[in-house]
Design an enzyme around this catalytic site. Structure first.
Site, PDB file in Angstrom:
ATOM      1  N   CYS A 240      39.216 -30.231 -16.940  1.00  0.00           N
ATOM      2  CA  CYS A 240      39.784 -29.605 -18.129  1.00  0.00           C
ATOM      3  C   CYS A 240      40.703 -30.576 -18.886  1.00  0.00           C
ATOM      4  O   CYS A 240      40.603 -30.697 -20.116  1.00  0.00           O
ATOM      5  CB  CYS A 240      40.514 -28.313 -17.771  1.00  0.00           C
ATOM      6  SG  CYS A 240      41.506 -28.405 -16.282  1.00  0.00           S
TER       7      CYS A 240
HETATM    8  N1  LIG Z   1      40.502 -23.381 -12.858  1.00  0.00           N
HETATM    9  C1  LIG Z   1      40.223 -24.238 -13.829  1.00  0.00           C
HETATM   10  O1  LIG Z   1      40.752 -24.135 -14.947  1.00  0.00           O
HETATM   11  C2  LIG Z   1      39.258 -25.357 -13.599  1.00  0.00           C
HETATM   12  C3  LIG Z   1      38.675 -25.579 -12.369  1.00  0.00           C
HETATM   13  N2  LIG Z   1      37.806 -26.621 -12.192  1.00  0.00           N
HETATM   14  C4  LIG Z   1      37.206 -26.859 -10.892  1.00  0.00           C
HETATM   15  O2  LIG Z   1      36.219 -25.854 -10.636  1.00  0.00           O
HETATM   16  C5  LIG Z   1      36.179 -25.573  -9.242  1.00  0.00           C
HETATM   17  C6  LIG Z   1      36.475 -24.086  -9.041  1.00  0.00           C
HETATM   18  O3  LIG Z   1      37.780 -23.833  -9.540  1.00  0.00           O
HETATM   19  P1  LIG Z   1      38.459 -22.385  -9.515  1.00  0.00           P
HETATM   20  O4  LIG Z   1      37.451 -21.375  -9.868  1.00  0.00           O
HETATM   21  O5  LIG Z   1      39.687 -22.501 -10.313  1.00  0.00           O
HETATM   22  O6  LIG Z   1      38.808 -22.261  -7.950  1.00  0.00           O
HETATM   23  P2  LIG Z   1      39.196 -20.947  -7.126  1.00  0.00           P
HETATM   24  O7  LIG Z   1      40.123 -21.413  -6.059  1.00  0.00           O
HETATM   25  O8  LIG Z   1      39.660 -19.872  -8.042  1.00  0.00           O
HETATM   26  O9  LIG Z   1      37.811 -20.505  -6.463  1.00  0.00           O
HETATM   27  C7  LIG Z   1      37.178 -21.268  -5.471  1.00  0.00           C
HETATM   28  C8  LIG Z   1      35.895 -20.584  -5.022  1.00  0.00           C
HETATM   29  O10 LIG Z   1      35.292 -21.360  -3.987  1.00  0.00           O
HETATM   30  C9  LIG Z   1      35.157 -20.574  -2.797  1.00  0.00           C
HETATM   31  N3  LIG Z   1      35.444 -21.460  -1.662  1.00  0.00           N
HETATM   32  C10 LIG Z   1      36.642 -21.951  -1.280  1.00  0.00           C
HETATM   33  N4  LIG Z   1      36.498 -22.762  -0.197  1.00  0.00           N
HETATM   34  C11 LIG Z   1      35.179 -22.751   0.095  1.00  0.00           C
HETATM   35  C12 LIG Z   1      34.408 -23.382   1.115  1.00  0.00           C
HETATM   36  N5  LIG Z   1      34.952 -24.186   2.023  1.00  0.00           N
HETATM   37  N6  LIG Z   1      33.073 -23.134   1.150  1.00  0.00           N
HETATM   38  C13 LIG Z   1      32.482 -22.327   0.232  1.00  0.00           C
HETATM   39  N7  LIG Z   1      33.161 -21.701  -0.745  1.00  0.00           N
HETATM   40  C14 LIG Z   1      34.504 -21.928  -0.817  1.00  0.00           C
HETATM   41  C15 LIG Z   1      36.178 -19.471  -2.935  1.00  0.00           C
HETATM   42  O11 LIG Z   1      35.771 -18.355  -2.169  1.00  0.00           O
HETATM   43  P3  LIG Z   1      36.851 -17.349  -1.478  1.00  0.00           P
HETATM   44  O12 LIG Z   1      37.923 -17.111  -2.477  1.00  0.00           O
HETATM   45  O13 LIG Z   1      36.013 -16.140  -1.168  1.00  0.00           O
HETATM   46  O14 LIG Z   1      37.339 -18.015  -0.243  1.00  0.00           O
HETATM   47  C16 LIG Z   1      36.105 -19.195  -4.441  1.00  0.00           C
HETATM   48  O15 LIG Z   1      34.983 -18.425  -4.735  1.00  0.00           O
HETATM   49  C17 LIG Z   1      37.204 -26.468  -8.561  1.00  0.00           C
HETATM   50  O16 LIG Z   1      36.600 -27.639  -8.096  1.00  0.00           O
HETATM   51  C18 LIG Z   1      38.157 -26.769  -9.699  1.00  0.00           C
HETATM   52  O17 LIG Z   1      38.875 -27.926  -9.481  1.00  0.00           O
HETATM   53  C19 LIG Z   1      37.456 -27.421 -13.231  1.00  0.00           C
HETATM   54  C20 LIG Z   1      37.990 -27.260 -14.465  1.00  0.00           C
HETATM   55  C21 LIG Z   1      38.966 -26.223 -14.739  1.00  0.00           C
HETATM   56  C1  LIG Z   2      47.097 -26.395 -13.304  1.00  0.00           C
HETATM   57  C2  LIG Z   2      46.349 -27.210 -12.287  1.00  0.00           C
HETATM   58  O1  LIG Z   2      46.728 -27.298 -11.136  1.00  0.00           O
HETATM   59  N1  LIG Z   2      45.252 -27.823 -12.715  1.00  0.00           N
HETATM   60  C3  LIG Z   2      44.397 -28.637 -11.885  1.00  0.00           C
HETATM   61  C4  LIG Z   2      43.370 -29.261 -12.733  1.00  0.00           C
HETATM   62  C5  LIG Z   2      42.270 -28.346 -13.059  1.00  0.00           C
HETATM   63  C6  LIG Z   2      41.075 -28.611 -12.224  1.00  0.00           C
HETATM   64  O2  LIG Z   2      40.630 -27.743 -11.542  1.00  0.00           O
HETATM   65  O3  LIG Z   2      40.587 -29.866 -12.238  1.00  0.00           O
HETATM   66  P1  LIG Z   2      39.417 -30.398 -11.315  1.00  0.00           P
HETATM   67  O4  LIG Z   2      38.184 -29.746 -11.779  1.00  0.00           O
HETATM   68  O5  LIG Z   2      39.369 -31.843 -11.473  1.00  0.00           O
HETATM   69  O6  LIG Z   2      39.741 -30.028  -9.916  1.00  0.00           O
HETATM   70  C7  LIG Z   2      45.142 -29.799 -11.260  1.00  0.00           C
HETATM   71  O7  LIG Z   2      46.019 -30.338 -11.877  1.00  0.00           O
HETATM   72  O8  LIG Z   2      44.716 -30.212 -10.171  1.00  0.00           O
END
Ligand SMILES: NC(=O)C1=CN([C@@H]2O[C@H](COP(=O)(O)OP(=O)(O)OC[C@H]3O[C@@H](n4cnc5c(N)ncnc54)[C@H](OP(=O)(O)O)[C@@H]3O)[C@@H](O)[C@H]2O)C=CC1
Ligand SMILES: CC(=O)N[C@@H](CCC(=O)OP(=O)(O)O)C(=O)O
Length: 358
Positions: free
Chosen positions: A162
């Site tokens: 992001c």
């Molecule tokens: N949030 C954001 O704004 C952004 C996130 N990202 C990236 O996208 C990805 C997802 O982020 P986000 O949705 O925020 O993360 P969350 O922590 O909200 O969700 C993670 C998901 O992965 C599952 N999970 C966790 N550990 C495992 C494992 N060992 N094996 C299988 N499934 C697993 C969780 O399941 P459960 O909860 O049931 O354990 C949950 O469904 C990350 O890599 C993040 O860095 C990228 C850009 C922006």
């Molecule tokens: C607010 C906050 O904690 N933001 C995350 C970045 C968002 C993210 O999920 O980035 P990746 O897809 O690279 O993991 C961080 O700084 O690690």
């Protein structure tokens, strides 16, 4: 943009059967929310880890009533029932999962696991060896506006982070036009708390974030090498950035204030004109008029990125303000944009194009 569909089977009514790994997380839920309105998609599998076995509506009540499959563990997914996978898992857990998928399955990975092209660089910033180095070589970086051809041909696309999305969209055109210097770029960025995911962490508790805001990862955040990699590859020369992220007390949204030094003779109006020209035909990127600075509310829940340019008082200085929704253009919306390109659909299919500004 015309909504053309060249995905072979959609014309006969067959939908793309999509699996979402990590559907119990924030970006997974956002994928479900958006894909429910996608005309060419059927959501065929949803996975979770701790929440596996539950209906999705038990985790996210707003996603109830749509007849969605229950959450299952990844090893219970029937891959031959899927055409496409979104992988929304924590970074570090994703490389082996994607490397183990059937070789014909197309994937957009929302995590950071395949974004850095050099596995040694990955190991330095992520603290462990890369676990799928062969696969890494064929992955396309999915900043759609700058890599359509690569995304179109790829089986696996690494969706950008992001912070990199909000930073690269304004910086790339200006560097490519040699209108800003490649050194001394300062990116001062702020994210809503959903950017940290749904996992319980002390730093993200209401009492910790609701009465102020803090910088984190100062001087060493893992998005710095991702930003520099893409700027270097585009500009064909090393580019350095100082990047500091901040956590602000809001649910979603991201704002990057970017300080640049302009080339000799270039003005802030020139930068704005370059950005406006570069993005004139882009459905999801906009530039605000002179005197208007974009805010996160202008892009809330939208796949749009919005940027504005203001002259700075320092010699040849300019300030760019860039906003996205971290969960949409910063994650799930851009992932769907990439899926559309990979599957030969019109790029905007199923993504709301209504501009939210002004
Ligand atoms: N949030 C954001 O704004 C952004 C996130 N990202 C990236 O996208 C990805 C997802 O982020 P986000 O949705 O925020 O993360 P969350 O922590 O909200 O969700 C993670 C998901 O992965 C599952 N999970 C966790 N550990 C495992 C494992 N060992 N094996 C299988 N499934 C697993 C969780 O399941 P459960 O909860 O049931 O354990 C949950 O469904 C990350 O890599 C993040 O860095 C990228 C850009 C922006
Ligand atoms: C607010 C906050 O904690 N933001 C995350 C970045 C968002 C993210 O999920 O980035 P990746 O897809 O690279 O993991 C961080 O700084 O690690």
């Amino acid at each position: 943009m015309a909504l053309i569909s060249t995905f072979g089977s959609t014309s006969s009514g067959t939908k793309i059967r999509v699996g979402i790994l990590g559907a119990s997380g924030y970006t997974g839920a956002e994928l479900v929310r958006m894909l429910l309105r996608h005309p060419n998609v059927e959501i065929a599998a949803l996975t979770a880890e701790r929440q596996a076995g539950k209906p999705l509506a038990e985790v996210f009540p707003h996603l109830g009533g749509f007849g969605l499959p229950d959450l299952v563990k990844i090893d219970q997914v029937k891959w031959d029932g899927l055409d496409f996978v979104f992988c929304a898992l924590p970074h570090g857990t994703t490389q082996e999962v994607i490397a183990g998928l059937p070789s014909g399955l197309k994937v957009v990975d929302l995590s950071a696991d395949f974004r850095l092209t050099d596995p040694a660089e990955y190991a330095t910033w992520y603290g462990h060896e890369h676990r799928a180095t062969d696969l890494q070589k064929e992955v396309a970086y999915g900043l759609t506006e700058f890599n359509r051809q690569g995304v179109r041909k790829a089986r696996v696309v690494a969706n950008p982070g992001c912070y990199p999305t909000s930073s690269l969209l304004p910086l790339l055109p200006l560097l490519l036009e040699n209108q800003i210097e490649p050194g001394g770029i300062i990116i001062d960025a702020k994210s809503g708390v959903s950017g940290a995911g749904r996992d319980a962490k002390q730093a993200n508790l209401f009492c910790e974030v609701s009465e102020g805001f803090n910088a984190y990862g100062v001087g060493h955040h893992r998005h710095m090498p991702e930003i520099e990699q893409e700027l270097r590859l585009a500009a064909g020369r090393p580019v350095t950035v100082s990047f500091t992220p901040h956590l602000v007390p809001m649910n979603r949204g991201m704002l990057a204030t970017i300080y640049v030094r302009m080339a000799e003779g270039v003005t802030a109006d020139d930068l704005r004109a370059t950005l406006a020209a570069r993005y004139a035909d882009e459905p999801f990127v906009g530039v605000t008029p002179a005197g208007v600075v974009p805010a996160t509310r202008h892009v809330r829940a939208s796949n749009h990125a919005l940027m504005g340019v203001v002259a700075d008082r320092t010699p040849r200085g300019a300030i760019i303000v860039s906003v996205i929704d971290n969960l949409v253009k910063g994650a799930s919306g851009q992932a769907i944009q990439n899926m559309n390109v990979m599957m030969g659909l019109g790029e905007t299919t199923g993504i709301d194009q209504a501009p939210l500004f002004p």
